[in-house]
Design a protein around this motif. Structure first.
Motif, mmCIF file in Angstrom:
data_model
loop_
_atom_site.group_PDB
_atom_site.id
_atom_site.type_symbol
_atom_site.label_atom_id
_atom_site.label_comp_id
_atom_site.label_asym_id
_atom_site.label_seq_id
_atom_site.Cartn_x
_atom_site.Cartn_y
_atom_site.Cartn_z
ATOM 1 N N GLN A 45 0.798 -1.228 0.000
ATOM 2 C CA GLN A 45 0.000 0.000 0.000
ATOM 3 C C GLN A 45 0.829 1.275 0.000
ATOM 4 O OE1 GLN A 45 -3.036 0.104 3.011
ATOM 5 N NE2 GLN A 45 -3.726 -1.988 2.582
ATOM 6 N N GLY A 46 2.112 1.197 0.393
ATOM 7 C CA GLY A 46 2.900 2.421 0.436
ATOM 8 C C GLY A 46 4.179 2.269 1.226
ATOM 9 N N GLU A 47 4.788 3.424 1.520
ATOM 10 C CA GLU A 47 6.071 3.457 2.226
ATOM 11 C C GLU A 47 5.880 4.134 3.575
ATOM 12 O OE1 GLU A 47 8.588 5.479 -0.603
ATOM 13 O OE2 GLU A 47 9.379 3.549 -1.286
ATOM 14 N N TYR A 48 6.472 3.523 4.601
ATOM 15 C CA TYR A 48 6.297 3.983 5.975
ATOM 16 C C TYR A 48 7.646 3.950 6.693
ATOM 17 C CZ TYR A 48 1.646 2.520 4.505
ATOM 18 O OH TYR A 48 0.492 2.347 3.796
ATOM 19 N N VAL A 49 7.667 4.523 7.895
ATOM 20 C CA VAL A 49 8.835 4.428 8.770
ATOM 21 C C VAL A 49 8.399 3.746 10.055
ATOM 22 C CG1 VAL A 49 10.584 5.686 10.085
ATOM 23 C CG2 VAL A 49 9.932 6.472 7.798
ATOM 24 N N LEU A 50 9.074 2.660 10.400
ATOM 25 C CA LEU A 50 8.850 1.941 11.644
ATOM 26 C C LEU A 50 9.910 2.385 12.642
ATOM 27 C CD1 LEU A 50 7.804 -0.342 13.530
ATOM 28 C CD2 LEU A 50 9.335 -1.912 12.275
ATOM 29 N N THR A 51 9.484 2.865 13.796
ATOM 30 C CA THR A 51 10.397 3.311 14.843
ATOM 31 C C THR A 51 10.175 2.500 16.101
ATOM 32 O OG1 THR A 51 10.466 5.574 13.995
ATOM 33 C CG2 THR A 51 11.140 5.259 16.266
ATOM 34 N N LEU A 52 11.258 1.947 16.649
ATOM 35 C CA LEU A 52 11.248 1.321 17.965
ATOM 36 C C LEU A 52 11.955 2.272 18.924
ATOM 37 C CD1 LEU A 52 10.750 -1.131 16.037
ATOM 38 C CD2 LEU A 52 11.974 -2.521 17.723
#
Length: 324
Positions: A45-52
């Motif tokens: 569906q798209g591009e995201y940023v995953l942050t821990l």
């Protein structure tokens, strides 16, 4: 944006499914930065940023995530966090924005389009100044409150920890500047400074441009309630200096300030304390870079910033005060 926690693809895939973002296509660690674990997460569906989040707690994180939602609704181009489908309530219409990955609190936000301008012109600086003022005004009615966690209290706690690692001249400067900033913070002029939610880390690499136009601010995880003047000073100390020497760059600074003031004119107390806050902005990042450099954490892709850069900036701000 180093990688402290290795995220298996299956964990990222499961989170994308829970958030109804589609099937995982790619998961790639982001190099740069020193606080959190960050990945580019691409789905169908798209591009995201995953942050821990490696230091911030689950109790602290709602301030940042709901602030981004608040600003986005008011037309400030920031990455919107993705909530858990079906979790909205009348009390919290945005739903649950904080998730858990590999036992760590985590968030998924939209990836902004464009690229950072690491050699900005006066035109770039003017766009950042205008949007910073818009951001400050947009945050005035934000309901949550949290202090700047890297503000004066943290400086006072951290300076004794880093002093043993410094040369005598550096230690003398650090102690004298901290004493000066404690004195400023007790003054009536400081108490009169307008304040609200601030970004507090809006460096060149935290702003995106596309086709010459500002496309977004990101990395709000140093945000907090502080003086708007401090936020402005942090920006000027990065966007409007010569990086090699730390010297003030007047043309870019004038463009930045003029654009900011067209949206939100500076108050008299802000003009009075403008030189002091430029020093405060330099001190804050000298302290944090000293701390990160001399007391590092292990991380894949971790690359600490050079602390002597902001020592130079602070010396320049002390030796050559700049009026607003």
């Amino acid at each position: 944006m180093a990688v402290f926690t290795e995220v298996p693809p299956d964990a990222a895939r499961a989170l994308a499914e829970r958030l109804e973002l589609g099937d995982l296509v790619e998961l790639r660690g982001i190099q740069g930065g020193i606080e959190n674990t960050n990945y580019f997460l691409t789905t169908e569906q798209g591009e995201y940023v995953l942050t821990l989040f490696e230091r911030l707690t689950a109790a602290q994180l709602p301030f940042y995530l709901y602030l981004m939602k608040h600003l986005a609704r008011r037309g400030v181009p920031v990455p919107e966090p993705h909530g858990l489908p079906g979790s909205a309530t009348p009390a919290q219409p945005d739903g649950v924005l904080l998730h858990t990955v590999c036992g760590k609190p985590a968030a998924v936000v939209d990836r902004l389009r464009g690229h950072s301008e690491l050699a900005p012109t006066a035109a770039h600086c003017a766009q950042v100044g205008e949007m910073l003022a818009r951001m400050h005004l947009a945050g005035r009615d934000y309901a949550l409150s949290q202090p700047n966690l890297r503000g004066l209290a943290w400086w006072n706690e951290t300076v004794p920890v880093v002093l043993p690692h410094l040369q005598p001249a550096q230690a003398a400067l650090l102690k004298s500047e901290l004493a000066f900033q404690n004195h400023v913070a007790q003054s009536p002029a400081y108490a009169a400074l307008p304040r609200g939610p601030v970004h507090a880390d809006l460096f060149r690499d935290n702003v995106m441009f596309e086709d010459g136009r500002l496309s977004g601010f990101f990395d709000f995880y140093f945000a907090g309630v502080d003086t708007w003047l401090f936020d402005l000073a942090v920006c000027l100390n990065d966007w409007c200096i010569d990086l090699a020497s730390g010297r003030h760059e007047a043309e870019r600074a004038q463009a930045f300030l003029a654009a900011y003031a067209r949206v939100r004119p500076l108050a008299s107390a802000e003009r009075r304390l403008f030189p002091a806050m430029l020093r405060a902005g330099a001190l804050r990042f000298w302290i944090s870079r000293l701390w990160d450099f001399h007391l590092p954490r292990e991380a894949s892709l971790l690359k600490p910033h050079d602390p002597t850069h902001f020592e130079r900036v602070l010396r320049e701000r002390v030796a050559h005060p700049v009026a607003a």
